[in-house]
Design a protein around this motif. Structure first.
Motif, PDB file in Angstrom:
ATOM      1  N   THR A 544      38.110  42.238  40.645  1.00 53.42           N
ATOM      2  CA  THR A 544      38.967  41.100  40.335  1.00 53.42           C
ATOM      3  C   THR A 544      40.418  41.562  40.263  1.00 53.42           C
ATOM      4  O   THR A 544      40.702  42.760  40.210  1.00 53.42           O
ATOM      5  CB  THR A 544      38.592  40.475  38.969  1.00 53.42           C
ATOM      6  OG1 THR A 544      39.010  41.361  37.914  1.00 53.42           O
ATOM      7  CG2 THR A 544      37.097  40.212  38.855  1.00 53.42           C
ATOM      8  N   ASP A 545      41.323  40.592  40.231  1.00 53.10           N
ATOM      9  CA  ASP A 545      42.750  40.902  40.050  1.00 53.10           C
ATOM     10  C   ASP A 545      43.305  40.219  38.803  1.00 53.10           C
ATOM     11  O   ASP A 545      44.496  39.968  38.703  1.00 53.10           O
ATOM     12  CB  ASP A 545      43.547  40.490  41.282  1.00 53.10           C
ATOM     13  CG  ASP A 545      43.408  39.003  41.594  1.00 53.10           C
ATOM     14  OD1 ASP A 545      42.729  38.274  40.832  1.00 53.10           O
ATOM     15  OD2 ASP A 545      43.978  38.556  42.606  1.00 53.10           O
ATOM     16  N   PHE A 546      42.427  39.938  37.846  1.00 57.48           N
ATOM     17  CA  PHE A 546      42.870  39.221  36.643  1.00 57.48           C
ATOM     18  C   PHE A 546      43.785  40.077  35.771  1.00 57.48           C
ATOM     19  O   PHE A 546      44.703  39.572  35.153  1.00 57.48           O
ATOM     20  CB  PHE A 546      41.664  38.762  35.821  1.00 57.48           C
ATOM     21  CG  PHE A 546      40.657  37.964  36.608  1.00 57.48           C
ATOM     22  CD1 PHE A 546      41.072  37.039  37.553  1.00 57.48           C
ATOM     23  CD2 PHE A 546      39.304  38.143  36.410  1.00 57.48           C
ATOM     24  CE1 PHE A 546      40.154  36.303  38.282  1.00 57.48           C
ATOM     25  CE2 PHE A 546      38.374  37.413  37.137  1.00 57.48           C
ATOM     26  CZ  PHE A 546      38.799  36.490  38.078  1.00 57.48           C
ATOM     27  N   LYS A 547      43.493  41.390  35.712  1.00 52.02           N
ATOM     28  CA  LYS A 547      44.360  42.322  34.994  1.00 52.02           C
ATOM     29  C   LYS A 547      44.495  43.583  35.835  1.00 52.02           C
ATOM     30  O   LYS A 547      43.507  44.133  36.317  1.00 52.02           O
ATOM     31  CB  LYS A 547      43.795  42.663  33.614  1.00 52.02           C
ATOM     32  CG  LYS A 547      44.021  41.561  32.584  1.00 52.02           C
ATOM     33  CD  LYS A 547      43.953  42.104  31.160  1.00 52.02           C
ATOM     34  CE  LYS A 547      44.416  41.041  30.179  1.00 52.02           C
ATOM     35  NZ  LYS A 547      44.441  41.556  28.787  1.00 52.02           N
ATOM     36  N   ASP A 548      45.745  44.043  35.983  1.00 51.66           N
ATOM     37  CA  ASP A 548      45.992  45.193  36.847  1.00 51.66           C
ATOM     38  C   ASP A 548      45.394  46.475  36.276  1.00 51.66           C
ATOM     39  O   ASP A 548      45.020  47.379  37.023  1.00 51.66           O
ATOM     40  CB  ASP A 548      47.498  45.376  37.057  1.00 51.66           C
ATOM     41  CG  ASP A 548      48.108  44.233  37.848  1.00 51.66           C
ATOM     42  OD1 ASP A 548      47.360  43.574  38.587  1.00 51.66           O
ATOM     43  OD2 ASP A 548      49.319  43.990  37.707  1.00 51.66           O
ATOM     44  N   ASP A 549      45.314  46.576  34.955  1.00 52.67           N
ATOM     45  CA  ASP A 549      44.918  47.836  34.327  1.00 52.67           C
ATOM     46  C   ASP A 549      43.730  47.614  33.402  1.00 52.67           C
ATOM     47  O   ASP A 549      43.773  47.927  32.218  1.00 52.67           O
ATOM     48  CB  ASP A 549      46.100  48.416  33.540  1.00 52.67           C
ATOM     49  CG  ASP A 549      46.130  49.936  33.581  1.00 52.67           C
ATOM     50  OD1 ASP A 549      45.433  50.522  34.422  1.00 52.67           O
ATOM     51  OD2 ASP A 549      46.864  50.546  32.776  1.00 52.67           O
ATOM     52  N   GLU A 550      42.641  47.076  33.961  1.00 56.01           N
ATOM     53  CA  GLU A 550      41.450  46.846  33.144  1.00 56.01           C
ATOM     54  C   GLU A 550      40.197  46.950  33.990  1.00 56.01           C
ATOM     55  O   GLU A 550      40.092  46.345  35.053  1.00 56.01           O
ATOM     56  CB  GLU A 550      41.506  45.466  32.481  1.00 56.01           C
ATOM     57  CG  GLU A 550      40.293  45.158  31.607  1.00 56.01           C
ATOM     58  CD  GLU A 550      40.386  43.828  30.901  1.00 56.01           C
ATOM     59  OE1 GLU A 550      40.818  43.806  29.727  1.00 56.01           O
ATOM     60  OE2 GLU A 550      40.072  42.794  31.532  1.00 56.01           O
ATOM     61  N   ILE A 551      39.253  47.735  33.498  1.00 55.02           N
ATOM     62  CA  ILE A 551      37.892  47.782  34.045  1.00 55.02           C
ATOM     63  C   ILE A 551      36.943  47.665  32.860  1.00 55.02           C
ATOM     64  O   ILE A 551      37.033  48.443  31.902  1.00 55.02           O
ATOM     65  CB  ILE A 551      37.614  49.090  34.808  1.00 55.02           C
ATOM     66  CG1 ILE A 551      38.546  49.218  36.024  1.00 55.02           C
ATOM     67  CG2 ILE A 551      36.159  49.144  35.256  1.00 55.02           C
ATOM     68  CD1 ILE A 551      38.440  50.570  36.721  1.00 55.02           C
TER      69      ILE A 551
END
Length: 942
Positions: A544-551
């Motif tokens: 996803t691209d909802f948050k750039d720095d989150e997995i």
């Protein structure tokens, strides 16, 4: 010398390195974030407006007032808080309950999205998560803010009705700690107003003030120069600004306004002792507060303020790591300890360094002295380079994560910043300015400078010692002199400097032989990639691209500790959740692991339940390898050192020992006993359970839960690079022990003793209470076909019931401060539908309230009004729509799908909009006809 002055030279020098070219007093002001529009109307009202699209289609509307209980006189004690309640009981444009009804009709739920809070120096009202596609909704929210600011009706009948509600709020909160604080605040704040202004006020005032007194308070203090409007979200700032100017310009500033005073707090020589105890106090807490001057307002918007915050963060971070290290030892003199630098307790005009200590053996002076010793060890001997490197690395890592996610910052985050700017002058340069500035500060501040500043900290004067203690059987409590002697003894000690011990060996002693990905497929229903591994495990990837720095990550499996681990493991199973909060991995203790992870944004949590298992984690792309290490070790080498396990047992046992005497604990014990028939594995955890919990059993259970990786589906959601993930999966997941032939795919056996027992019943018990109130819990339990639609129907029915109970039991009868209900469906176990409500209430109204609730369950099956259903549908559609752009929602839905085969996500918006009142009524009717109606009551003993 004050604490802040001791750090002034360091922070000023650091700030100069960050771009200031003059003296600290002449430092240039920081810029204001260019994305926020700030203005002030001619009448003095301030506004903040920002366009933001996270979440899309929603906005938050707030009004902050520089007014709280500190503006009250003695005969007004409680009016600030009372006035907050009245903002929901009728305004010029929204009389009666029209305000709540309107907002709920557009998806804004009262209590969750619509609320307020009153403090000592502020009052804040919020309308949050508002769907704003229609401009009319935006205008209505602004009109509500306008009415709160200037157009409350304050009708006599509404005021009188609200007295009972606030009285019940007082009753609910007037337990253990609150009763102690009410006695100690006048001691802590000697001859100062903060000592006599708890926002709840006095019931003598609440029950008896004349109506005009509330109107006078409103007219005096709710005025534009003390009010700030904050609007953040998916709106047009030009339009909102024009509307604010149009709507709020008519609010007149009083000709002769009363001065808004920020009441000072004086310094004191030596130490003020404030010691109190109560039979319902749930823990033994002692706090040493070392007062200091607040940071100068004129310097807050300069680099010096950020330098000060950074230095304080480093000091508390390093000191708290030392305190945690001691708490992890079985011979620790305290159950827990913590250092905090911030406001002086409840005062806005004074700062303090607070040192908290929780005793575990009743020796309260010894516990505080041990924490104080560590403070002195840092003051006299300083911190080490390795400690500082870890603290700085962790601080910068968290700031970097915020910077990288700056394009997906929540509305609520911006709102908090602007409220703090308005109320307390906190700077708001924005993360794009903060990140390079903080990096510069961190680069230039060295540990030697922090140690030099620390060495000058005054720690023996201008102090307040507060102790909040539970009653004991001996009736003996520490005196002022006993605490003074304990601290003086530490002052006289020769304290050796700290030696930092850090593991240098790798977390995984020997890298496993990699497995392989044996097949790859795509799932168009979810837009995922699926890998089947050589050990039988399955990996699901949702990029996803909802948050750039989150997995986000989750490994889930059906089947839990039941039935393999029976009642002979009960104590260990009850202690399991506490133990799993502090586990180690392999040769790394929990403290070793914390040090290892400093500066890495990666973490894993374990959860074992009766019928399922999960390993859940999160990381950022750069720290994905660390997450994979944690996953591998969590599956193969969960461990607890004997010392850390014993220390945790002692700490938890001490905490529970204090709680067991409270009515809340006894009520929860009674509830679980009646739900599960006294099953020893479904009960409140007691001191005896904690003491009997076995380290070896917990390790065995944990390793059994992860013994076969083929049981699990490993799901990754977020900014995942599949090319980078592939070799990591082969190295750390495909290499786990796994046997597809013996994998558990579905639970076929459910132990009856771990399910809610069938049959309607009522249980009543009593216990002595200092503040008499009746605790009630009601459950309606049944088995219904498990699917996504029924799950939504159960939730809708619970929400409708919740609003009805609030309107009748709270608003009409005044029998409770707060009451709600919920409906839910479990998709993977029997007794899968539960409607429930639980609340404390006025004892003399028990029978009437129980009858009302029973009647409302029947009414729910007979009649649901269109507006009731519409309100709930609007809220759920809003929430589901928002969830489409949340990694957490995707992860939850995917793991549910993998475990149950039920899709609760992809069509949830359409499903919510299509459910009818007849469907809900029929569902509730079936539940009532086949269900079990369970009532549990705990009453005050005579």
């Amino acid at each position: 010398m004050k604490i802040k002055r001791c750090l002034a030279a360091l922070t000023a020098a650091t700030a100069l390195l960050c771009g200031a070219t003059a003296t600290a007093q002449q430092m240039p002001q920081l810029p204001t974030d260019k994305e926020v529009r700030i203005g002030k109307l001619p009448n003095g009202l301030t506004y903040y407006i920002r366009h933001n699209e996270y979440p899309k289609g929603q906005a938050d509307f707030y009004i902050a007032q520089k007014v709280g209980s500190m503006q009250e006189e003695d005969h007004q004690a409680g009016l600030a808080h009372f006035l907050e309640h009245m903002c929901f009981n009728g305004t010029t444009h929204f009389p009666g309950k029209d305000l709540i009804n309107y907002l709920e009709s557009v998806g804004v739920k009262f209590g969750r999205n619509l609320n307020a809070m009153t403090g000592f120096d502020q009052t804040v009202y919020n309308i949050s998560n508002v769907p704003v596609a229609r401009e009319g909704v935006q205008d209505s929210c602004l009109l509500i803010l306008h009415d709160w600011a200037n157009d409350l009706l304050l009708l006599p009948e509404e005021i009188d009705a609200e007295r009972a509600v606030i009285h019940e709020e007082w009753r609910q909160s007037n337990v253990g700690q609150m009763r102690i604080l009410e006695k100690l605040l006048p001691v802590i704040y000697q001859d100062e107003k903060y000592g006599h202004r708890l926002p709840i006020g006095t019931m003598e005032v609440v029950d008896n003030f004349p109506h005009q007194a509330l109107r006078d308070y409103y007219e005096t203090w709710y005025r534009p120069d003390l009010q700030g409007i904050i609007v953040v979200g998916d709106i047009d700032p030009d339009r909102i600004e024009a509307k604010i100017k149009e709507m709020f310009a008519d609010i007149e500033m009083p000709a002769d306004p009363k001065e808004r005073v920020y009441f000072p707090v004086s310094d004191n020589k030596g130490t003020i002792y404030a010691i109190g105890h109560d039979k319902e106090q749930q823990n033994s807490l002692t706090v040493l507060m070392i007062k200091s001057d607040a940071f100068p307002e004129q310097l807050k918007n300069t680099p010096a303020y950020y330098a000060q915050e950074y230095v304080e963060s480093m000091i508390t971070s390093m000191l708290n790591t030392r305190l945690n290290d001691i708490a992890s030892r079985p011979d620790a003199p305290f159950a827990g300890a913590q250092a905090v630098m911030g406001k002086f307790f409840i005062a806005q005009t004074k700062d303090a360094l607070d040192l908290y200590a929780m005793s575990k053996d009743g020796d309260h002076p010894k516990a505080l002295a041990a924490a104080y010793r560590e403070l002195l060890r840092a003051v006299r001997g300083g911190f080490t380079v390795t400690e500082y490197d870890r603290a700085r690395s962790e601080y910068l890592s968290r700031m970097e994560r915020a910077y990288n996610n700056r394009r997906q910052c929540e509305n609520s985050s911006y709102v908090r910043e602007y409220i703090n700017n308005f109320l307390e002058g906190e700077p708001i340069p924005g993360i794009e300015a903060e990140w390079p500035m903080v990096q510069m500060i961190a680069q230039n501040v060295q540990v030697a400078q922090i140690n030099q500043a620390l060495a000058a900290l005054p720690v023996s004067d201008n102090r307040v010692l507060m102790a909040l203690l539970p009653d004991n059987s001996e009736g003996s409590y520490p005196t002022d002199s006993e605490f003074a002697e304990a601290l003086a003894a530490v002052d006289a000690e020769t304290i050796e400097p700290f030696v930092d011990e850090v593991k240098s060996e790798p977390l995984i002693p020997e890298m496993p032989k990699p497995g392989t990905i044996v097949s790859t497929s795509e799932n168009p229903q979810w837009g995922t990639i699926e890998w089947t591994l050589s050990n039988g495990a399955k990996v699901v990837i949702k990029k996803t691209d909802f948050k750039d720095d989150e997995i986000l990550f989750s490994a889930v499996a059906n089947g839990g500790y039941s039935p393999k681990f029976g009642d002979d493991y009960a104590a260990s199973l009850l202690f399991m959740s506490d133990a799993l909060s502090q586990y180690g991995l392999g040769d790394y203790s929990n403290m070793d692991l914390q040090k290892y992870l400093a500066g890495k944004q990666a973490g894993v949590r374990l959860n074992w339940s009766a019928f399922s298992r999960s390993v859940v984690g999160n990381t950022v792309p750069k720290d994905l390898p660390t997450l994979m290490e944690l996953i591998y070790m969590s599956f193969t080498a969960v461990n607890f050192t004997a010392d850390e396990f014993e220390a945790l047992q002692k700490s938890v046992a001490s905490s529970i020992h204090n709680q067991e005497a409270t009515p809340q604990f006894q009520f929860n014990t009674t509830v679980l006993k009646n739900l599960y028939g006294g099953s020893p594995r479904a009960a409140m955890t007691t001191v005896s359970d904690v003491e009997r919990a076995d380290r070896g059993q917990i390790i065995s259970i944990s390793r059994a839960m992860t013994a076969n990786a083929a049981d699990f589906t490993f799901t990754f959601v977020g900014n995942v690079d599949t090319d980078a993930l592939r070799p990591l999966v082969e190295q750390y997941i495909a290499s786990l022990p796994g046997d597809p032939a013996t994998a558990v795919r579905k639970v076929t056996e459910f132990e009856p003793s771990l399910l809610i027992q069938e049959g309607s019943r009522t249980a009543q018990e009593s216990v002595k209470m200092e503040t008499p109130q009746t605790y009630v819990a009601i459950f309606e339990v049944a088995d219904m076909p498990a699917d996504s639609r029924n799950s939504q129907i159960a939730s809708m029915a619970g929400q409708i019931l919740s609003r009805r109970l609030n309107d009748i039991v709270r608003e009409k009868e005044g029998a409770v401060y707060s009451i709600g209900a919920s409906g839910s469906m479990t998709l993977d176990a029997p007794r899968n539908v539960i409607f429930q409500t639980a609340f404390p209430m006025k004892p003399e109204m028990k029978d009437k309230v129980l009858a009302i609730i029973a009647e409302q369950f029947e009414e729910l099956a007979a009649d649901i009004k269109p507006e009731e259903l519409s309100r709930v549908q609007e809220y759920m559609i809003k929430s589901y729509t928002e969830g489409k752009e949340r990694n957490g929602n995707w992860l939850s839905a995917l793991t549910t799908w993998e475990r149950t085969g039920i899709d609760t996500f992809n069509d949830n918006v359409a499903t919510a909009g299509s459910i009818t009142a007849d469907e809900i009524k029929a569902f509730v009717r079936q539940v009532l006809d086949k269900g079990s109606y369970i009532v549990v009551v705990l009453e005050p003993a005579e």
